[in-house]
Design a protein around this motif. Structure first.
Motif, PDB file in Angstrom:
ATOM      1  N   ARG A 179      64.312  26.219  17.456  1.00 46.76           N
ATOM      2  CA  ARG A 179      64.392  27.423  18.424  1.00 46.76           C
ATOM      3  C   ARG A 179      62.972  27.656  19.110  1.00 46.76           C
ATOM      4  O   ARG A 179      62.058  27.352  18.453  1.00 46.76           O
ATOM      5  CB  ARG A 179      64.986  28.488  17.771  1.00 46.76           C
ATOM      6  N   PRO A 180      63.150  28.044  20.195  1.00 47.50           N
ATOM      7  CA  PRO A 180      61.689  28.100  21.253  1.00 47.50           C
ATOM      8  C   PRO A 180      60.985  29.378  20.514  1.00 47.50           C
ATOM      9  O   PRO A 180      61.261  30.175  19.621  1.00 47.50           O
ATOM     10  CB  PRO A 180      62.375  28.746  22.365  1.00 47.50           C
ATOM     11  N   VAL A 181      59.640  29.007  20.775  1.00 48.62           N
ATOM     12  CA  VAL A 181      58.555  29.913  20.560  1.00 48.62           C
ATOM     13  C   VAL A 181      58.032  30.437  21.850  1.00 48.62           C
ATOM     14  O   VAL A 181      57.994  30.121  22.820  1.00 48.62           O
ATOM     15  CB  VAL A 181      57.364  29.303  19.905  1.00 48.62           C
ATOM     16  N   TYR A 182      58.064  31.948  21.882  1.00 53.02           N
ATOM     17  CA  TYR A 182      57.575  32.677  23.109  1.00 53.02           C
ATOM     18  C   TYR A 182      56.278  33.689  22.857  1.00 53.02           C
ATOM     19  O   TYR A 182      56.135  34.152  21.824  1.00 53.02           O
ATOM     20  CB  TYR A 182      58.209  33.544  23.675  1.00 53.02           C
ATOM     21  N   VAL A 183      55.457  33.368  23.794  1.00 51.30           N
ATOM     22  CA  VAL A 183      54.039  34.405  23.812  1.00 51.30           C
ATOM     23  C   VAL A 183      54.560  35.542  24.840  1.00 51.30           C
ATOM     24  O   VAL A 183      54.798  35.261  25.918  1.00 51.30           O
ATOM     25  CB  VAL A 183      53.118  33.791  24.074  1.00 51.30           C
ATOM     26  N   VAL A 184      54.632  36.817  24.505  1.00 53.93           N
ATOM     27  CA  VAL A 184      54.803  37.954  25.461  1.00 53.93           C
ATOM     28  C   VAL A 184      53.908  38.658  25.677  1.00 53.93           C
ATOM     29  O   VAL A 184      52.960  39.194  24.992  1.00 53.93           O
ATOM     30  CB  VAL A 184      55.834  38.784  24.347  1.00 53.93           C
ATOM     31  N   PRO A 185      53.264  38.552  27.120  1.00 54.40           N
ATOM     32  CA  PRO A 185      52.232  39.288  27.691  1.00 54.40           C
ATOM     33  C   PRO A 185      52.553  40.731  27.589  1.00 54.40           C
ATOM     34  O   PRO A 185      53.751  41.306  27.693  1.00 54.40           O
ATOM     35  CB  PRO A 185      51.780  38.951  28.964  1.00 54.40           C
ATOM     36  N   THR A 201      56.057  33.757   9.189  1.00 52.48           N
ATOM     37  CA  THR A 201      56.605  35.108   9.595  1.00 52.48           C
ATOM     38  C   THR A 201      57.301  34.954  10.891  1.00 52.48           C
ATOM     39  O   THR A 201      58.580  35.553  10.877  1.00 52.48           O
ATOM     40  CB  THR A 201      55.269  36.119   9.878  1.00 52.48           C
ATOM     41  N   LEU A 202      56.942  34.125  11.692  1.00 53.56           N
ATOM     42  CA  LEU A 202      57.594  33.912  12.829  1.00 53.56           C
ATOM     43  C   LEU A 202      58.991  33.182  12.837  1.00 53.56           C
ATOM     44  O   LEU A 202      59.897  33.347  13.227  1.00 53.56           O
ATOM     45  CB  LEU A 202      56.766  33.127  14.043  1.00 53.56           C
ATOM     46  N   GLU A 203      58.892  32.060  11.643  1.00 56.66           N
ATOM     47  CA  GLU A 203      59.914  31.352  11.208  1.00 56.66           C
ATOM     48  C   GLU A 203      60.763  32.310  10.764  1.00 56.66           C
ATOM     49  O   GLU A 203      62.239  31.778  10.766  1.00 56.66           O
ATOM     50  CB  GLU A 203      59.528  30.399  10.393  1.00 56.66           C
ATOM     51  N   ASN A 204      60.684  33.275  10.231  1.00 56.41           N
ATOM     52  CA  ASN A 204      61.565  34.283   9.515  1.00 56.41           C
ATOM     53  C   ASN A 204      61.967  35.441  10.321  1.00 56.41           C
ATOM     54  O   ASN A 204      62.444  36.416   9.914  1.00 56.41           O
ATOM     55  CB  ASN A 204      60.787  34.839   8.181  1.00 56.41           C
ATOM     56  N   ASN A 205      62.105  34.971  11.758  1.00 62.43           N
ATOM     57  CA  ASN A 205      62.324  36.129  12.941  1.00 62.43           C
ATOM     58  C   ASN A 205      61.874  37.373  12.789  1.00 62.43           C
ATOM     59  O   ASN A 205      62.408  38.503  13.302  1.00 62.43           O
ATOM     60  CB  ASN A 205      63.789  36.258  12.260  1.00 62.43           C
ATOM     61  N   VAL A 206      60.347  37.650  12.436  1.00 63.59           N
ATOM     62  CA  VAL A 206      59.575  38.780  12.344  1.00 63.59           C
ATOM     63  C   VAL A 206      58.544  38.385  13.472  1.00 63.59           C
ATOM     64  O   VAL A 206      57.849  37.314  13.339  1.00 63.59           O
ATOM     65  CB  VAL A 206      58.920  39.098  11.004  1.00 63.59           C
ATOM     66  N   ARG A 207      58.250  39.202  14.330  1.00 67.09           N
ATOM     67  CA  ARG A 207      57.505  39.239  15.626  1.00 67.09           C
ATOM     68  C   ARG A 207      56.199  39.392  14.902  1.00 67.09           C
ATOM     69  O   ARG A 207      55.806  40.343  14.136  1.00 67.09           O
ATOM     70  CB  ARG A 207      57.695  39.943  16.792  1.00 67.09           C
ATOM     71  N   VAL A 220      61.615  46.126  27.891  1.00 67.95           N
ATOM     72  CA  VAL A 220      62.244  45.681  26.663  1.00 67.95           C
ATOM     73  C   VAL A 220      63.083  44.354  26.714  1.00 67.95           C
ATOM     74  O   VAL A 220      63.241  43.579  26.120  1.00 67.95           O
ATOM     75  CB  VAL A 220      62.835  46.897  25.938  1.00 67.95           C
ATOM     76  N   GLU A 221      63.727  44.543  28.016  1.00 69.92           N
ATOM     77  CA  GLU A 221      64.687  43.512  28.398  1.00 69.92           C
ATOM     78  C   GLU A 221      63.942  41.993  28.695  1.00 69.92           C
ATOM     79  O   GLU A 221      64.874  41.057  28.549  1.00 69.92           O
ATOM     80  CB  GLU A 221      65.337  43.736  29.535  1.00 69.92           C
ATOM     81  N   ASN A 222      62.560  42.093  28.555  1.00 70.23           N
ATOM     82  CA  ASN A 222      62.115  40.796  28.622  1.00 70.23           C
ATOM     83  C   ASN A 222      61.700  40.029  27.317  1.00 70.23           C
ATOM     84  O   ASN A 222      60.991  38.923  27.404  1.00 70.23           O
ATOM     85  CB  ASN A 222      60.617  41.092  29.312  1.00 70.23           C
ATOM     86  N   LEU A 223      62.105  40.540  26.360  1.00 67.50           N
ATOM     87  CA  LEU A 223      61.928  40.094  25.037  1.00 67.50           C
ATOM     88  C   LEU A 223      63.266  39.241  24.637  1.00 67.50           C
ATOM     89  O   LEU A 223      64.342  39.921  24.446  1.00 67.50           O
ATOM     90  CB  LEU A 223      61.914  41.013  23.882  1.00 67.50           C
ATOM     91  N   PRO A 224      63.019  38.007  24.431  1.00 63.09           N
ATOM     92  CA  PRO A 224      63.942  37.147  24.215  1.00 63.09           C
ATOM     93  C   PRO A 224      64.633  37.329  22.827  1.00 63.09           C
ATOM     94  O   PRO A 224      63.830  37.678  21.857  1.00 63.09           O
ATOM     95  CB  PRO A 224      63.559  35.736  24.284  1.00 63.09           C
ATOM     96  N   GLU A 225      65.928  37.092  22.640  1.00 61.69           N
ATOM     97  CA  GLU A 225      66.384  36.962  21.160  1.00 61.69           C
ATOM     98  C   GLU A 225      66.871  35.803  20.532  1.00 61.69           C
ATOM     99  O   GLU A 225      67.236  35.790  19.666  1.00 61.69           O
ATOM    100  CB  GLU A 225      67.825  37.877  21.421  1.00 61.69           C
ATOM    101  N   ASP A 226      66.358  34.554  21.118  1.00 59.71           N
ATOM    102  CA  ASP A 226      66.664  33.513  20.858  1.00 59.71           C
ATOM    103  C   ASP A 226      65.442  32.709  20.095  1.00 59.71           C
ATOM    104  O   ASP A 226      65.652  31.643  19.881  1.00 59.71           O
ATOM    105  CB  ASP A 226      67.282  32.488  21.869  1.00 59.71           C
ATOM    106  N   GLY A 227      64.470  33.339  20.132  1.00 52.91           N
ATOM    107  CA  GLY A 227      63.466  32.535  19.711  1.00 52.91           C
ATOM    108  C   GLY A 227      62.376  33.498  18.725  1.00 52.91           C
ATOM    109  O   GLY A 227      62.484  34.548  18.669  1.00 52.91           O
TER     110      GLY A 227
END
Length: 439
Positions: free
Chosen positions: A162-168, A119-125, A37-44
């Motif tokens: 703000r950055p966009v992330y793809v989380v494997p 959805t992503l722009e509104n801070n929902v993953r 869970v610590e790998n989930l960024p909070e800034d994007g």
């Protein structure tokens, strides 16, 4: 109460999820683990990309692993009926059209993609299964380009802000088909798509998307037990299980073990097998053939792979017999009060053609009938018994459905241990194969 946009907050949705769905998901497994869970960024913006091996249960374990909101993508053919489409939208699920659905239908993804980017722009993953369809194997199918296209579009729209992330994400189960097994959700290090596209110096959008797809596939495969999908897959997976059990004297993903450590150990064994096949192909082929023959004999004899974890299974048999006897009274009570649920479950599971959907059936039965039976039993208990007895009966009722399944599983393994006691030749074969591989 109901939302206009799929990413808007909904008190009704949150209430159902917190007090109804999440608990049912958790209790569908004897043990659950969430790592990374610590790998989930909070800034994007976060796009989750898990492997897809167990139908709806994959989405459910992802949903429960995170307290915040998550919107999912699902096969578009599930949205054909208007009522189901509305229900899906309420559950925060969007239709994803695949190439096999036809070019005309694929064009509908443009509208869906706009909603996803919003959805992503509104801070929902957003979570999408890039393989496109499920398969109960410890391997990966070729990833589609959908997740890369979404990431590219989101980055084009607001990547400068703000950055966009793809989380494997790697999802692992102790058993794909047995209810009340174990589940592991393993979040990997996020790919910063904004930097990826900026630093890649790609010639065009197509090249950038394809490169991201390949990188994502590599990252996902590192978060799960990964076995290359070839003609030796079944034999290799059998050998992985055998080596893991022989080394630890504990079942793969079994109750009481650390699921992440078990997965890591199995990854190492799988890598050793691939290396062995390259260095000694003839010897490896012979051992894999023996492992395949062992698996057929084990299944034919009706012996669980977990029974091979003990050097002296007779003590295991005695212990399980005692536990079964002690737990029998509560099992009888559990069987009676949960009869409507397990009877419906067993009947529907028999009619399901795809075995991977059976756990989804068990989950759905529990989720749906819980709201009907709980108030009914509460009324009956307090009307016909003293309050203290009624309260006791209700407390005993809540875990009854899960205890019913766990008791039957314990009996199945107990019977399996008895069968192994009478099949010492198979146990010797098991040890011989593992020792020859490890030699």
């Amino acid at each position: 109460m109901f939302r206009k946009n799929i990413y808007d907050k909904s008190l009704f949705y949150n209430f159902l999820r917190r007090f109804w769905t999440d608990g049912t998901i958790r209790n569908s497994y004897r043990k659950v683990e969430v790592r990374g869970v610590e790998n989930l960024p909070e800034d994007g913006a976060l796009i989750l990309a898990p492997n897809h091996c167990n139908t709806l249960m994959d989405a459910l374990v992802i949903l429960r692993s995170y307290k915040g909101s998550t919107v999912f993508g699902a096969r578009a053919d599930m949205f054909r009926r208007p009522l189901i489409a509305k229900a899906m939208y309420f559950l925060r699920i969007l239709p994803m059209v695949r190439q096999r659905d036809g070019l005309r239908n694929v064009l509908q993804n443009n509208k869906t993609q706009e909603i996803i980017v919003a959805t992503l722009e509104n801070n929902v993953r957003f979570c999408i299964f890039p393989e496109g369809k499920h398969r109960t194997r410890h391997s990966l199918q070729t990833l589609g380009k959908g997740v890369s296209r979404i990431a590219y579009s989101a980055n084009e729209k607001f990547g400068n802000e703000r950055p966009v992330y793809v989380v494997p994400v790697g999802i692992e189960y102790g058993d794909y088909f047995r209810y009340r097994s174990t589940s592991l959700v393993n979040y990997g290090k996020a790919i910063n798509v904004t930097e990826f596209f900026k630093e890649g110096n790609f010639e065009n959008e197509a090249q950038a998307i394809d490169t991201l797809r390949k990188e994502l596939s590599k990252k996902i495969s590192e978060l799960m037990t990964f076995i290359p999908d070839d003609e030796n897959y079944e034999a290799k997976w059998t050998l992985v299980k055998m080596c893991s059990i022989y080394k630890k004297k504990k079942g793969y993903g079994d109750f009481g073990t650390d699921l992440y450590d078990s997965m890591s150990e199995n990854r190492k064994i799988a890598e050793d097998i691939e290396k062995f096949m390259q260095e000694s192909p003839e010897k490896a082929a012979a051992i894999l053939e023996r492992a395949e023959e062992f698996e057929k004999a084990r299944l034919k004899a009706g012996i669980s792979i977990y029974s091979f974890r003990k050097m002296s299974p007779k003590w295991n048999v005695v212990g399980k017999a005692s536990a079964a006897l002690i737990g029998l009274p509560y099992f009888i009570y559990s069987a009676i009060v949960s009869l409507p649920m397990w009877a419906a479950e067993f009947k529907i599971r028999k009619s399901v053609k795809d075995p991977a959907f059976k756990n989804t059936v068990s989950f759905g039965i529990k989720l749906g009938m819980k709201v009907i039976l709980t108030p009914l039993y509460a009324v009956l208990a307090f009307c016909f018994t003293p309050w203290w007895l009624a309260l006791t009966l209700l407390v005993l009722y809540f875990p009854s459905y899960y205890y019913f399944h766990d008791y039957l599983e314990g009996c199945r393994r107990w019977i399996s241990d008895i069968k192994l006691l009478n099949n010492k030749k198979l146990y010797k074969t098991f040890k011989s194969i593992v020792k020859d591989f490890r030699a």
